[in-house]
Write a protein that holds these residues in place. Sequence first.
Motif, PDB file in Angstrom:
ATOM      1  N   ALA A  56      25.688 -83.684 155.919  1.00  0.00           N
ATOM      2  CA  ALA A  56      26.437 -82.285 156.545  1.00  0.00           C
ATOM      3  C   ALA A  56      25.992 -81.290 155.811  1.00  0.00           C
ATOM      4  O   ALA A  56      26.852 -80.355 155.633  1.00  0.00           O
ATOM      5  N   LEU A  68      33.384 -86.627 157.251  1.00  0.00           N
ATOM      6  CA  LEU A  68      33.009 -87.334 156.059  1.00  0.00           C
ATOM      7  C   LEU A  68      32.508 -86.002 155.300  1.00  0.00           C
ATOM      8  O   LEU A  68      31.448 -85.328 155.639  1.00  0.00           O
ATOM      9  N   PHE A  97      20.263 -91.320 168.804  1.00  0.00           N
ATOM     10  CA  PHE A  97      21.551 -90.930 168.259  1.00  0.00           C
ATOM     11  C   PHE A  97      22.438 -90.927 169.591  1.00  0.00           C
ATOM     12  O   PHE A  97      23.664 -91.131 169.455  1.00  0.00           O
ATOM     13  N   ARG A 136      28.955 -89.968 159.525  1.00  0.00           N
ATOM     14  CA  ARG A 136      29.264 -88.738 160.127  1.00  0.00           C
ATOM     15  C   ARG A 136      29.669 -88.696 161.699  1.00  0.00           C
ATOM     16  O   ARG A 136      30.392 -88.453 162.194  1.00  0.00           O
ATOM     17  N   HIS A 137      28.628 -89.373 162.427  1.00  0.00           N
ATOM     18  CA  HIS A 137      28.803 -89.411 163.896  1.00  0.00           C
ATOM     19  C   HIS A 137      29.867 -90.497 164.407  1.00  0.00           C
ATOM     20  O   HIS A 137      30.610 -90.066 165.343  1.00  0.00           O
ATOM     21  N   ILE A 197      26.114 -74.743 161.148  1.00  0.00           N
ATOM     22  CA  ILE A 197      25.705 -73.882 162.365  1.00  0.00           C
ATOM     23  C   ILE A 197      26.399 -72.615 162.279  1.00  0.00           C
ATOM     24  O   ILE A 197      27.855 -72.756 161.821  1.00  0.00           O
ATOM     25  N   LYS A 218      32.920 -88.324 164.084  1.00  0.00           N
ATOM     26  CA  LYS A 218      33.042 -87.225 164.753  1.00  0.00           C
ATOM     27  C   LYS A 218      33.301 -88.059 166.220  1.00  0.00           C
ATOM     28  O   LYS A 218      34.268 -87.128 166.832  1.00  0.00           O
ATOM     29  N   TRP A 243      20.741 -80.792 162.346  1.00  0.00           N
ATOM     30  CA  TRP A 243      22.194 -81.056 162.215  1.00  0.00           C
ATOM     31  C   TRP A 243      22.517 -82.259 162.370  1.00  0.00           C
ATOM     32  O   TRP A 243      23.470 -82.770 161.838  1.00  0.00           O
ATOM     33  N   VAL A 244      21.853 -83.026 163.625  1.00  0.00           N
ATOM     34  CA  VAL A 244      22.433 -84.226 163.833  1.00  0.00           C
ATOM     35  C   VAL A 244      21.854 -85.314 162.700  1.00  0.00           C
ATOM     36  O   VAL A 244      22.456 -86.120 162.288  1.00  0.00           O
ATOM     37  N   TYR A 245      20.805 -85.240 162.230  1.00  0.00           N
ATOM     38  CA  TYR A 245      19.996 -86.233 161.316  1.00  0.00           C
ATOM     39  C   TYR A 245      20.304 -85.809 159.960  1.00  0.00           C
ATOM     40  O   TYR A 245      20.075 -86.575 159.187  1.00  0.00           O
ATOM     41  N   PRO A 259      22.149 -86.395 156.734  1.00  0.00           N
ATOM     42  CA  PRO A 259      23.054 -87.367 156.154  1.00  0.00           C
ATOM     43  C   PRO A 259      24.300 -86.677 155.467  1.00  0.00           C
ATOM     44  O   PRO A 259      24.984 -87.481 155.208  1.00  0.00           O
ATOM     45  N   GLU A 295      33.424 -81.983 160.557  1.00  0.00           N
ATOM     46  CA  GLU A 295      32.863 -83.296 159.743  1.00  0.00           C
ATOM     47  C   GLU A 295      33.997 -83.826 159.166  1.00  0.00           C
ATOM     48  O   GLU A 295      34.859 -83.146 158.326  1.00  0.00           O
ATOM     49  N   LEU A 312      28.490 -83.073 170.795  1.00  0.00           N
ATOM     50  CA  LEU A 312      28.943 -83.588 169.756  1.00  0.00           C
ATOM     51  C   LEU A 312      30.060 -82.522 169.006  1.00  0.00           C
ATOM     52  O   LEU A 312      29.692 -81.707 168.982  1.00  0.00           O
ATOM     53  N   PRO A 313      31.152 -83.166 168.504  1.00  0.00           N
ATOM     54  CA  PRO A 313      32.166 -82.453 167.810  1.00  0.00           C
ATOM     55  C   PRO A 313      31.525 -81.685 166.621  1.00  0.00           C
ATOM     56  O   PRO A 313      30.787 -82.187 166.089  1.00  0.00           O
ATOM     57  N   ARG A 314      31.886 -80.315 166.259  1.00  0.00           N
ATOM     58  CA  ARG A 314      31.331 -79.729 165.145  1.00  0.00           C
ATOM     59  C   ARG A 314      32.224 -80.204 163.970  1.00  0.00           C
ATOM     60  O   ARG A 314      31.668 -80.090 162.717  1.00  0.00           O
ATOM     61  N   PRO A 330      22.961 -82.962 171.728  1.00  0.00           N
ATOM     62  CA  PRO A 330      23.536 -82.828 170.593  1.00  0.00           C
ATOM     63  C   PRO A 330      24.686 -81.744 170.795  1.00  0.00           C
ATOM     64  O   PRO A 330      25.667 -81.624 169.698  1.00  0.00           O
ATOM     65  N   PHE A 331      24.722 -80.883 171.562  1.00  0.00           N
ATOM     66  CA  PHE A 331      25.777 -79.659 172.023  1.00  0.00           C
ATOM     67  C   PHE A 331      26.909 -80.380 172.198  1.00  0.00           C
ATOM     68  O   PHE A 331      28.295 -79.579 172.203  1.00  0.00           O
ATOM     69  N   CYS A 363      17.662 -76.784 168.370  1.00  0.00           N
ATOM     70  CA  CYS A 363      17.691 -77.827 169.167  1.00  0.00           C
ATOM     71  C   CYS A 363      18.984 -78.580 168.563  1.00  0.00           C
ATOM     72  O   CYS A 363      19.444 -79.781 169.039  1.00  0.00           O
ATOM     73  N   LEU A 364      19.212 -78.400 167.477  1.00  0.00           N
ATOM     74  CA  LEU A 364      20.210 -79.174 166.501  1.00  0.00           C
ATOM     75  C   LEU A 364      19.878 -80.310 166.035  1.00  0.00           C
ATOM     76  O   LEU A 364      20.654 -81.108 165.536  1.00  0.00           O
ATOM     77  N   LEU A 365      18.660 -80.761 166.116  1.00  0.00           N
ATOM     78  CA  LEU A 365      18.192 -82.058 165.470  1.00  0.00           C
ATOM     79  C   LEU A 365      18.314 -82.258 164.067  1.00  0.00           C
ATOM     80  O   LEU A 365      18.982 -83.223 163.720  1.00  0.00           O
TER      81      LEU A 365
END
Lengths: 107, 321
Positions: A57, B23, B204, B40-41, A61, B44, A51-53, A55, B21, B17-19, B14-15, A47-49
Motif C-alpha cells: 500500500a 492492512l 485481480f 489488501r484486496h 492516490i 477492501k 496501486w492495485v499490485y 503489496p 486500506e 475498488l474502495p480506497r 480498479p476505479f 490506470c492505477l495498476l
Amino acid sequence: MQGKQLPKWNEIPPGGAILEPGNSVKRPTGDWRTFRPIIDKEKCVRCLLCWVYCPDAAIKIIDEPYRTASGKEWKFSVEVDYTFCKGCGICVEECPVKAIEFVEEVK
Amino acid sequence: MSQSATSRPVYRSPFDLPREEYLAPGHSLCAGCVAGMIVRHLLKVAGPNTIVVTATGCVEVSTTLYPYTSWRIPWIHVAFENAASVASGIEAAIKVLQRKGVIDPNKRINVIALAGDGGTYDIGFQALSGLLERGHKVLYVLYDNEAYMNTGIQRSGGTPLFAWTTTTPVGKVWKGKWQQKKPIAEIVAAHRIPYVATANPAYFIDMVNKFRKGLEVDGPAFIHVIQPCPTGWRFDPRYSIKVAKLATETAMWINWEIENGEFRVTVPVPKRKHVKHYLRMQGRFRHLTDKEIEEIQRFIDREVEYINKRLGKEVIGPLVE
C-alpha cells in the motif's frame, strides 16, 4: 520504538492484545529499499495498476488536478510513499506505459 | 441478514475498488510478496465489519510483530492447525449474540479465515473439513505459496512436482519433490459447499469478484489463491505478478469457480503457452531437464483435457509457443 522503553509485564493488556489498530505505520519499511521507483507524472496514464499490485500500500492516490506539458488534464495522480516502499519493483514491471523509473539508491 | 450483502457492487475496473486500506503498511512481508496485495484486496472487499482469523504462516508472523499490528480490523490468531475451528466458534458466537439481541441482528459481520498452504493442506485440514461439514458462514481464503515459506522453504502438500525445497533437495537421487500437488480446491468442492473458487492475483478483477461472492453466499466459501513467493520460488521480486500471470497462461493454474454446483472457468485461455516459460523463470525448477519439463507438460495437458471435458467445451485452448 527507537529510544523508547518497551512496556513492563504488568502494563501489557491481557492476552498480549494490541489495542491500537494498524500501528505498524510507526515502523517504516522504506529503509529496506535498494532501488527507488520514480513515477513520471507526464507519461502516467492513471490506470492505477501500480496501486492495485503494490503489496505494501505504498502507492498513494493524490486527489489534485494535474496538467501535463501537452495540455492533458488529470483529476488525480499517483505517488510513491517512500516511507513504506520496499523497492520490490512490481510497479515498474507492471506499468503498461513504462512511466516508472527504477534507479539505485545512492547515499 | 442479506440486505446489505446484495448491495455489494460488481467490481469492473480498479476505479471501483474502495480506497480504504485495512492492512496498514509497515508489515514485514518480503519485498515483492504478493500476499500483501491479496490481503489488501480481501479486506477492501470485506470492509470494516470483519473479523479475521489467521493460521500461523507468513502473513501472521509478518503483520503482527509485537507490539505492532498491521490490521485495522479485529484480528485473532490461536494456533497453526485451528484457524477454521476458531472462525467457526466466532461465527457461532455472533449468531448467538444476535439472537439474544446483544448485537444488532441485521448487522452483517464477515468472518474470514486466512491460512497458507501449510495451514490448510497439511496441518489445518481436519479443522477445515469440520468447518465445511458444519456449514458455518465463513470465508476461508488459502494463499498458496507452495511450501512452508515462513520457516524456511520446507515442502508441503501444495508443493508441485519436481520443485526444489530445503526438505526435497536436488542431487544425484532426488530431483526435488517426488509427488504431485494435492488438488485441495477439488477436495473442498467434494464437501458440496455453496462456493469454491481458485483465483490468481494477476487477474485481480476476477479475484476481488470471487472474494465478493465468497462473502455473499449463505454458508462456507473457499477461495484458493496462488501467491508467487520471490524468496522461496527463487526469482527477482519484480517478476511476482509476471510469474502469477504465466501460471494461468501456461494452464499450470486454472481460474475456476463452483457456485451452487455449477462449474465455470472464469479466465479462459484461448492459446496456452508451454510450461517451460513458467518453470524457467523460477530458481526452484532450475535443475529440470527437458525430459522432466515434458513430464510436467503431459500432466498439465491431462488436467486441461479434464477441465474441458467437464465443461463440455474448449475453454483452455491448444498448446502454442
